[in-house]
Design an enzyme around this catalytic site. Structure first.
Site, short mmCIF file in Angstrom:
data_model
loop_
_atom_site.label_atom_id
_atom_site.label_comp_id
_atom_site.label_asym_id
_atom_site.label_seq_id
_atom_site.Cartn_x
_atom_site.Cartn_y
_atom_site.Cartn_z
CD GLN A 47 -2.82 1.13 2.46
OE1 GLN A 47 -2.52 0.65 3.61
NE2 GLN A 47 -3.89 1.76 2.33
CG HIS A 101 -6.60 2.74 -2.67
ND1 HIS A 101 -6.13 3.13 -1.69
CD2 HIS A 101 -5.74 2.02 -3.53
CE1 HIS A 101 -4.65 2.80 -1.94
NE2 HIS A 101 -4.68 2.23 -2.78
P1 AMP Z 1 -1.63 1.39 -3.34
O1 AMP Z 1 -1.83 2.29 -2.40
O2 AMP Z 1 -0.37 0.64 -3.60
O3 AMP Z 1 -2.64 0.59 -3.61
O4 AMP Z 1 -1.78 2.29 -4.78
C1 AMP Z 1 -1.92 3.65 -4.84
C2 AMP Z 1 -2.37 3.91 -6.31
O5 AMP Z 1 -2.92 5.36 -6.25
C3 AMP Z 1 -1.42 3.78 -7.36
O6 AMP Z 1 -2.10 3.05 -8.43
C4 AMP Z 1 -1.13 5.48 -8.11
O7 AMP Z 1 -1.06 5.11 -9.26
C5 AMP Z 1 -2.52 5.94 -7.56
N1 AMP Z 1 -2.67 7.20 -7.32
C6 AMP Z 1 -1.48 7.99 -6.58
N2 AMP Z 1 -2.00 9.35 -6.64
C7 AMP Z 1 -2.86 9.51 -7.41
C8 AMP Z 1 -3.79 10.57 -7.98
N3 AMP Z 1 -3.36 11.79 -7.65
N4 AMP Z 1 -4.66 10.40 -8.84
C9 AMP Z 1 -5.00 8.93 -9.41
N5 AMP Z 1 -4.47 7.89 -8.79
C10 AMP Z 1 -3.45 8.18 -7.81
#
Ligand code: AMP
Ligand code: ZN
Length: 137
Positions: free
Chosen positions: A92, A98
């Site tokens: 994460q 999410h």
């Molecule tokens: P994770 O916390 O590893 O499940 O993934 C976090 C996700 O958030 C990643 O796939 C990023 O590409 C995405 N992410 C981070 N910042 C943004 C943003 N400003 N808008 C859309 N997606 C985002």
């Protein structure tokens, strides 16, 4: 609160939204693993599954079900992965709960959720099951 997804909820940071209701927001991942890579979040901040209210989590899952159907109709993927990571050790990166919807097509080259199967020890499996069962409320 210095949380990037809370800032998306408040509009402080822009996002490409596809769905919103009183509890849930869904938007496109800015680093998509494939076309249609969506993130579904509760509007109220909660870092992980251990922090989120059950009603908010259920609303996120209900929206995920609705959005998976929309992605299937819109993009006709051959499959999709739901991913929901809790804690740094689990990968994460953004500590606001999410669910990812990642549409999948054969030959897309992604290695999401592909692990080698190694048979476990049945006695250990049973003992772990007992520990978990003892904590179910
Ligand atoms: P994770 O916390 O590893 O499940 O993934 C976090 C996700 O958030 C990643 O796939 C990023 O590409 C995405 N992410 C981070 N910042 C943004 C943003 N400003 N808008 C859309 N997606 C985002
Ligand atoms: Zn947040």
């Amino acid at each position: 609160m210095d949380c990037i997804f809370c800032k998306i909820v408040s509009g402080e940071i822009p996002s490409v939204k596809v769905y919103e209701d009183d509890i849930v927001l869904a938007f496109l991942d800015i680093n998509p693993l494939n076309d249609g890579h969506l993130l579904i979040i509760p509007k109220a901040h909660a870092a992980t599954i251990h922090d989120v209210a059950e009603a908010d989590f259920l609303a996120v899952m209900s929206a995920t079900h609705k959005l998976a159907a929309a992605v299937k109709k819109a993009l006709n993927p051959e499959g999709l992965n739901l991913l929901q990571l809790n804690g740094k050790v689990a990968g994460q990166m953004v500590p606001h709960l999410h669910v990812h919807i990642v549409p999948r097509w054969s030959g897309d080259g992604l290695t999401v959720a592909s692990w080698e199967l190694v048979a476990g020890d049945l006695e250990k499996i049973k003992s772990v099951a007992g520990k978990i069962q003892a904590e179910i409320v």
